[in-house]
Design a protein around this motif. Structure first.
Motif, PDB file in Angstrom:
ATOM      1  N   ARG A   2       0.806  -1.232   0.000  1.00  0.00           N
ATOM      2  CA  ARG A   2       0.000   0.000   0.000  1.00  0.00           C
ATOM      3  C   ARG A   2       0.828   1.266   0.000  1.00  0.00           C
ATOM      4  N   ASP A   3       1.962   1.256   0.709  1.00  0.00           N
ATOM      5  CA  ASP A   3       2.762   2.479   0.775  1.00  0.00           C
ATOM      6  C   ASP A   3       3.430   2.746  -0.574  1.00  0.00           C
ATOM      7  N   THR A   4       3.603   4.011  -0.883  1.00  0.00           N
ATOM      8  CA  THR A   4       4.317   4.402  -2.101  1.00  0.00           C
ATOM      9  C   THR A   4       5.290   5.502  -1.694  1.00  0.00           C
ATOM     10  N   PRO A   5       6.293   5.788  -2.545  1.00  0.00           N
ATOM     11  CA  PRO A   5       7.206   6.886  -2.181  1.00  0.00           C
ATOM     12  C   PRO A   5       6.444   8.166  -1.869  1.00  0.00           C
ATOM     13  N   SER A   6       5.376   8.445  -2.617  1.00  0.00           N
ATOM     14  CA  SER A   6       4.720   9.723  -2.357  1.00  0.00           C
ATOM     15  C   SER A   6       3.884   9.690  -1.077  1.00  0.00           C
ATOM     16  N   THR A   7       3.221   8.563  -0.756  1.00  0.00           N
ATOM     17  CA  THR A   7       2.483   8.547   0.516  1.00  0.00           C
ATOM     18  C   THR A   7       3.464   8.617   1.686  1.00  0.00           C
ATOM     19  N   ILE A   8       4.613   7.987   1.525  1.00  0.00           N
ATOM     20  CA  ILE A   8       5.603   8.023   2.609  1.00  0.00           C
ATOM     21  C   ILE A   8       6.149   9.436   2.794  1.00  0.00           C
ATOM     22  N   ARG A   9       6.406  10.095   1.665  1.00  0.00           N
ATOM     23  CA  ARG A   9       6.923  11.463   1.737  1.00  0.00           C
ATOM     24  C   ARG A   9       5.925  12.366   2.468  1.00  0.00           C
ATOM     25  N   THR A  10       4.661  12.245   2.086  1.00  0.00           N
ATOM     26  CA  THR A  10       3.614  13.060   2.721  1.00  0.00           C
ATOM     27  C   THR A  10       3.517  12.723   4.209  1.00  0.00           C
ATOM     28  N   TYR A  11       3.514  11.447   4.502  1.00  0.00           N
ATOM     29  CA  TYR A  11       3.395  10.980   5.887  1.00  0.00           C
ATOM     30  C   TYR A  11       4.518  11.540   6.749  1.00  0.00           C
ATOM     31  N   LEU A  12       5.751  11.463   6.239  1.00  0.00           N
ATOM     32  CA  LEU A  12       6.906  11.882   7.035  1.00  0.00           C
ATOM     33  C   LEU A  12       6.982  13.396   7.202  1.00  0.00           C
TER      34      LEU A  12
ATOM     35  N   ASP B 233       5.025  15.175   8.563  1.00  0.00           N
ATOM     36  CA  ASP B 233       4.527  15.526   9.900  1.00  0.00           C
ATOM     37  C   ASP B 233       5.593  15.367  10.976  1.00  0.00           C
ATOM     38  N   PHE B 234       6.735  14.750  10.600  1.00  0.00           N
ATOM     39  CA  PHE B 234       7.744  14.453  11.612  1.00  0.00           C
ATOM     40  C   PHE B 234       9.038  15.190  11.286  1.00  0.00           C
ATOM     41  N   HIS B 235      10.155  14.732  11.858  1.00  0.00           N
ATOM     42  CA  HIS B 235      11.386  15.493  11.689  1.00  0.00           C
ATOM     43  C   HIS B 235      11.738  15.680  10.213  1.00  0.00           C
ATOM     44  N   PRO B 236      12.082  16.913   9.823  1.00  0.00           N
ATOM     45  CA  PRO B 236      12.359  17.148   8.392  1.00  0.00           C
ATOM     46  C   PRO B 236      13.542  16.356   7.857  1.00  0.00           C
ATOM     47  N   SER B 237      14.395  15.840   8.737  1.00  0.00           N
ATOM     48  CA  SER B 237      15.542  15.102   8.204  1.00  0.00           C
ATOM     49  C   SER B 237      15.255  13.604   8.026  1.00  0.00           C
ATOM     50  N   PHE B 238      14.006  13.196   8.239  1.00  0.00           N
ATOM     51  CA  PHE B 238      13.656  11.784   8.034  1.00  0.00           C
ATOM     52  C   PHE B 238      13.887  11.356   6.587  1.00  0.00           C
ATOM     53  N   ILE B 239      14.504  10.189   6.437  1.00  0.00           N
ATOM     54  CA  ILE B 239      14.617   9.556   5.130  1.00  0.00           C
ATOM     55  C   ILE B 239      13.606   8.420   5.121  1.00  0.00           C
ATOM     56  N   GLY B 240      12.756   8.375   4.106  1.00  0.00           N
ATOM     57  CA  GLY B 240      11.768   7.300   3.992  1.00  0.00           C
ATOM     58  C   GLY B 240      12.229   6.286   2.963  1.00  0.00           C
ATOM     59  N   LEU B 241      12.131   4.999   3.314  1.00  0.00           N
ATOM     60  CA  LEU B 241      12.591   3.958   2.393  1.00  0.00           C
ATOM     61  C   LEU B 241      11.501   2.931   2.147  1.00  0.00           C
ATOM     62  N   ILE B 242      11.466   2.442   0.909  1.00  0.00           N
ATOM     63  CA  ILE B 242      10.505   1.397   0.580  1.00  0.00           C
ATOM     64  C   ILE B 242      11.144   0.429  -0.408  1.00  0.00           C
ATOM     65  N   GLY B 243      10.718  -0.820  -0.345  1.00  0.00           N
ATOM     66  CA  GLY B 243      11.197  -1.809  -1.307  1.00  0.00           C
ATOM     67  C   GLY B 243      10.023  -2.587  -1.850  1.00  0.00           C
ATOM     68  N   ASP B 244      10.291  -3.585  -2.705  1.00  0.00           N
ATOM     69  CA  ASP B 244       9.203  -4.471  -3.105  1.00  0.00           C
ATOM     70  C   ASP B 244       9.038  -5.502  -1.980  1.00  0.00           C
ATOM     71  N   HIS B 245       8.137  -6.452  -2.190  1.00  0.00           N
ATOM     72  CA  HIS B 245       7.856  -7.381  -1.096  1.00  0.00           C
ATOM     73  C   HIS B 245       9.112  -8.138  -0.665  1.00  0.00           C
ATOM     74  N   GLN B 246       9.881  -8.609  -1.653  1.00  0.00           N
ATOM     75  CA  GLN B 246      11.069  -9.403  -1.355  1.00  0.00           C
ATOM     76  C   GLN B 246      12.123  -8.572  -0.617  1.00  0.00           C
ATOM     77  N   GLN B 247      12.359  -7.352  -1.088  1.00  0.00           N
ATOM     78  CA  GLN B 247      13.357  -6.475  -0.442  1.00  0.00           C
ATOM     79  C   GLN B 247      12.926  -6.130   0.974  1.00  0.00           C
ATOM     80  N   THR B 248      11.606  -5.945   1.157  1.00  0.00           N
ATOM     81  CA  THR B 248      11.088  -5.632   2.496  1.00  0.00           C
ATOM     82  C   THR B 248      11.306  -6.820   3.428  1.00  0.00           C
TER      83      THR B 248
END
Ligand SMILES: *[C@@H]1O[C@H](CO)[C@@H](O)[C@H](O)[C@H]1NC(C)=O
Length: 222
Positions: free
Chosen positions: A126-136, A138-153
């Protein structure tokens, strides 16, 4: 002696009862975190947490090509790594708020400390780079958000001993919860695991311990 039933004694009874309830609840949570930490540790030496991974850096704005973020990008910085998902109702926001406060506080006492908060999604369906970017945002501006496919996760979670489970018949558009372990991992500038902070760890405790680890680390590496 019989205690007279007065409004004061009744109130005291309630206060003590609630206090005991919270105390035991907290103790129980601590105990299960201790057990989980033990599971993470090997019988000797440094707990075997962390390892190679390769994920997408959601924080870099969509440009021509997607940016990879690997374990090598943790080098040279202290990292606070949290695994979660953006549909997580209250635990993730509370933990991310805590990490934000910890980073803010450490930035004040150690302005030049290279410190990077990292969020890794355990919900690639469900998560995508853009939903993660939006989500983060709200928190510290230096947060790095990471996502992979199912196998990488699966593989990054395995490396960090993070348990996650998505319901069998999860509909990517649906409203399911991802069960996952709740730890904030502190990694040192050599990319090695230092400590796992559970949900019961308070901000002050984290800040104090991290300050202590920084001193220890600079002593060893100088
Ligand atoms: C990830 O993206 C952020 C924001 O653009 C950037 O500051 C950071 O250097 C990137 N990291 C890597 C390893 O690409």
């Amino acid at each position: 002696m019989l205690l007279a039933f007065t409004p004061t004694s009744a109130a005291l009874f309630v206060v003590v009862g609630v206090g005991l309830f919270w105390y035991f609840r907290n103790e129980k949570a601590k105990l299960s975190e201790e057990r989980e930490k033990e599971r993470m540790s090997q019988s000797f030496g440094r707990p075997n947490v962390g390892g190679p991974f390769s994920l997408v850096n959601c924080t870099s704005l969509p440009s021509s090509s997607e940016k990879r973020f690997t374990h090598e990008d943790l080098l040279g910085k202290w990292s606070l790594v949290y695994f979660g998902f953006t549909n997580c109702p209250d635990i993730c926001p509370a933990e991310l708020d805590k990490v934000t406060a910890v980073v803010d506080e450490l930035r004040q006492s150690h302005p030049s400390l290279p410190l990077q908060p990292v969020f890794i999604s355990v919900d690639p369906a469900r998560d995508t780079p853009s939903t993660i970017r939006t989500y983060l945002s709200d928190f510290h501006p230096s947060f790095i958000g990471l996502i992979g496919d199912h196998q990488q996760t699966k593989s990054v979670c395995k490396a960090y001993r993070v348990y996650f489970s998505t319901p069998q018949d999860a509909d990517p558009k649906g409203d399911y919860l991802v069960d996952h372990s709740i730890f904030v991992y502190l990694m040192d500038p050599e990319g090695r695991f230092v400590e796992a902070f559970g949900q019961v760890a308070q901000k002050e405790e984290m800040v104090d311990k991290i300050k202590h680890f920084i001193v220890e680390w600079s002593r060893h590496s100088s």
